[in-house]
Design an enzyme around this catalytic site. Structure first.
Site, mmCIF file in Angstrom:
data_model
loop_
_atom_site.group_PDB
_atom_site.id
_atom_site.type_symbol
_atom_site.label_atom_id
_atom_site.label_comp_id
_atom_site.label_asym_id
_atom_site.label_seq_id
_atom_site.Cartn_x
_atom_site.Cartn_y
_atom_site.Cartn_z
ATOM 1 N N ASP A 7 0.866 -1.167 0.000
ATOM 2 C CA ASP A 7 0.000 0.000 0.000
ATOM 3 C C ASP A 7 0.912 1.229 0.000
ATOM 4 O O ASP A 7 2.084 1.150 0.380
ATOM 5 C CB ASP A 7 -0.894 -0.027 1.245
ATOM 6 C CG ASP A 7 -1.732 1.222 1.392
ATOM 7 O OD1 ASP A 7 -2.410 1.593 0.422
ATOM 8 O OD2 ASP A 7 -1.698 1.831 2.478
ATOM 9 N N ASP A 9 -0.215 5.028 0.778
ATOM 10 C CA ASP A 9 -0.479 6.100 1.735
ATOM 11 C C ASP A 9 -0.450 5.593 3.171
ATOM 12 O O ASP A 9 -1.115 4.611 3.516
ATOM 13 C CB ASP A 9 -1.829 6.745 1.430
ATOM 14 C CG ASP A 9 -1.840 7.376 0.049
ATOM 15 O OD1 ASP A 9 -0.882 8.099 -0.272
ATOM 16 O OD2 ASP A 9 -2.791 7.127 -0.715
#
Length: 218
Positions: A7, A9
């Site tokens: 991922d 953010d």
């Protein structure tokens, strides 16, 4: 090859690029400051609470792409990368990516943030494979709509399955690193889920399931 999925953010980045892009647009006077900031803050709180309407948010976040020229957008993106993104890439994040690269793993970033914002960030990590929400383009211009399925919640799993088929890869030995309970569908799909600076909900789930918890930021 083993797939290492990240991922973006609040995982590889010590912040949220989607939210920061909105803040940058406000600071530069590119959007209506007060109204845009209120909406940006509302959507971010909805995301953290797990109740984000991804299509409503994408229509909001893609509007500046629709309303401005590509020349201006690219100039602003370069400035955004330098001022907002590079300062929140930690040495620990780079080391994690390099550990998997040195192991010969296939590296992939998967994010709900749109590809216009995230493609140069993936390049900063030297990661060629990116699954991001795709802004629709017609005749070289952004329409303000999403093309296909946003890579959010179950959409990350669906988009990853398409990517696996296209690249003749599988999930044997796979890793996924994420900070958010919104990513539970994908964390539950891989062989090695890792919670990175997890939010409160994900932290509790990771401890219950004996998943690895990693602190990359702060």
């Amino acid at each position: 090859m083993t797939l290492a999925i990240f991922d973006l953010d609040n995982t590889l980045l010590a912040g949220d690029s989607d939210y920061l892009w909105g803040e940058f647009l406000v600071e530069r006077g590119i959007v209506d400051g007060k109204a845009y900031k209120l909406e940006n803050d509302r959507f971010y709180q909805d995301y953290k609470a797990g109740r984000l309407d991804i299509f409503e948010f994408q229509r909001f976040s893609l509007r500046p792409l629709r309303d401005n020229t590509m020349e201006n957008l690219l100039d602003w993106r370069r400035e955004f990368l330098e001022s907002k993104i590079l300062p929140i890439i930690s040495p620990q994040s780079r080391q994690l990516v390099e550990k998997h690269r040195n192991a010969g793993d296939t590296l992939l970033i998967i994010t709900a943030t749109n590809a216009f914002v995230t493609s140069p960030i993936a390049q900063q990590f030297g990661i060629d494979h990116l699954i991001a929400t795709e802004p629709e383009r017609l005749d070289g211009h952004y329409t303000g709509e999403v093309e296909g399925e946003p890579s959010f919640k179950q959409g990350k799993v669906n988009r990853l399955r398409d990517w696996l088929h296209d690249h003749q890869e599988d999930l044997r030995g796979s890793w996924f690193y994420s900070d958010s309970h919104n990513d539970l569908p994908l964390l539950e799909t891989v062989e090695h889920p890792v919670a990175v600076n997890p939010d409160e909900i994900l932290s509790g789930i990771a401890r219950e399931r004996n998943w690895r918890i990693l602190q990359l930021h702060g």
